[in-house]
Design a protein around this motif. Structure first.
Motif, PDB file in Angstrom:
ATOM      1  N   PHE A  99     -39.503  40.792  51.825  1.00 41.32           N
ATOM      2  CA  PHE A  99     -38.219  40.095  51.936  1.00 41.32           C
ATOM      3  C   PHE A  99     -38.437  38.609  52.208  1.00 41.32           C
ATOM      4  CE2 PHE A  99     -35.081  38.148  54.692  1.00 41.32           C
ATOM      5  CZ  PHE A  99     -33.946  38.253  53.924  1.00 41.32           C
ATOM      6  N   TRP A 100     -39.266  38.293  53.208  1.00 45.42           N
ATOM      7  CA  TRP A 100     -39.464  36.885  53.574  1.00 45.42           C
ATOM      8  C   TRP A 100     -40.222  36.128  52.484  1.00 45.42           C
ATOM      9  CZ3 TRP A 100     -36.248  34.764  56.536  1.00 45.42           C
ATOM     10  CH2 TRP A 100     -35.662  35.479  57.575  1.00 45.42           C
ATOM     11  N   LYS A 102     -39.948  36.667  49.267  1.00 53.48           N
ATOM     12  CA  LYS A 102     -38.934  36.409  48.234  1.00 53.48           C
ATOM     13  C   LYS A 102     -37.961  35.324  48.700  1.00 53.48           C
ATOM     14  CE  LYS A 102     -35.513  38.743  45.473  1.00 53.48           C
ATOM     15  NZ  LYS A 102     -35.479  39.197  44.223  1.00 53.48           N
TER      16      LYS A 102
END
Length: 131
Positions: A99-100, A102
């Motif tokens: 997530f981070w 991206k």
């Protein structure tokens, strides 16, 4: 570690944050590789062969099998060479790391590229105005 029978290449350009990300992963894993510098203004036949869709860097080539997109390359490297893991083992922590990664790509890198573009436009206009 890559053995003598494995051929590992990285097509990229010096200074690219996306290429640097892959280089760091390769160094952390202790993987020997050949860096193939690319001139994006005059793309090589090798780049066009290995990344015919996007024609962009980085391109990671392992035993003549090309992989594009830096985050995908990192996952491939982490799964192929299991020593010195890059991503956490626990699935939730891996998901957070993805997530981070991206988020940084979509928000920070795009913002930096926009700032550079605006700065270039301003410089051109200032030159035209005689400043």
């Amino acid at each position: 570690m890559a053995t003598n029978q494995e051929e590992v290449k990285l097509l990229g350009s010096v200074g690219s944050a996306f290429v640097c990300r892959v280089q760091i992963a390769l160094e952390l894993k202790g993987i020997e590789y050949k860096f193939v510098p690319e001139n994006l203004a005059n793309k090589s036949e090798l780049l066009l062969k290995y990344n015919p869709v996007y024609k962009k860097i980085p391109v990671f080539v392992h035993n003549e099998k090309p992989i594009s997109e830096s985050l995908v390359i990192l996952e491939y490297i982490d799964e192929t060479w299991t020593q010195n893991p890059i991503l956490p083992f626990e699935p939730y922590q891996r998901a957070l790391a993805r997530f981070w990664s991206k988020f940084i790509d979509e928000k920070l890198f795009i913002s930096l590229m926009m700032i550079k573009s605006v700065r270039r436009m301003l410089q051109k206009h200032l030159i035209l105005l005689g400043f």
